[in-house]
Scaffold this motif. Structure first.
Motif, PDB file in Angstrom:
ATOM      1  N   MET A   4       0.832  -1.198   0.000  1.00  0.00           N
ATOM      2  CA  MET A   4       0.000   0.000   0.000  1.00  0.00           C
ATOM      3  C   MET A   4       0.873   1.256   0.000  1.00  0.00           C
ATOM      4  O   MET A   4       0.578   2.228  -0.693  1.00  0.00           O
ATOM      5  N   LYS A   5       1.948   1.233   0.766  1.00  0.00           N
ATOM      6  CA  LYS A   5       2.865   2.372   0.818  1.00  0.00           C
ATOM      7  C   LYS A   5       3.524   2.572  -0.541  1.00  0.00           C
ATOM      8  O   LYS A   5       3.655   3.712  -1.013  1.00  0.00           O
ATOM      9  N   THR A   7       2.317   1.721  -3.467  1.00  0.00           N
ATOM     10  CA  THR A   7       1.285   2.220  -4.375  1.00  0.00           C
ATOM     11  C   THR A   7       1.045   3.708  -4.145  1.00  0.00           C
ATOM     12  O   THR A   7       0.957   4.493  -5.088  1.00  0.00           O
ATOM     13  N   TYR A   8       0.963   4.087  -2.881  1.00  0.00           N
ATOM     14  CA  TYR A   8       0.751   5.490  -2.515  1.00  0.00           C
ATOM     15  C   TYR A   8       1.899   6.360  -3.024  1.00  0.00           C
ATOM     16  O   TYR A   8       1.675   7.418  -3.606  1.00  0.00           O
ATOM     17  N   GLU A   9       3.117   5.905  -2.829  1.00  0.00           N
ATOM     18  CA  GLU A   9       4.283   6.669  -3.283  1.00  0.00           C
ATOM     19  C   GLU A   9       4.324   6.770  -4.802  1.00  0.00           C
ATOM     20  O   GLU A   9       4.684   7.816  -5.355  1.00  0.00           O
TER      21      GLU A   9
END
Length: 60
Positions: A4-5, A7-9
């Protein structure tokens, strides 16, 4: 959670790239519009048409 991190970045990176691209496009458009105005004011028809062509290419 790491996926998730990542993807967010990645999404933040894409947004930053879009913002930068838009800023560059706006700067180039303003610069060309200013040069077109100067060419019109001085009656420089060749420069006017060349710059208008560049502006049209920039928009497409």
């Amino acid at each position: 959670m790491d996926k998730m991190k990542e993807t967010y970045e990645a999404m933040l990176g894409l947004v930053a790239e879009l913002v930068l691209d838009e800023a560059v496009l706006k700067f180039q458009t303003e610069k060309l519009n200013s040069a077109i105005d100067k060419a019109l004011a001085s009656g420089d028809e060749d420069t006017f048409y060349r710059l208008v062509k560049q502006l049209n290419e920039l928009k497409h």
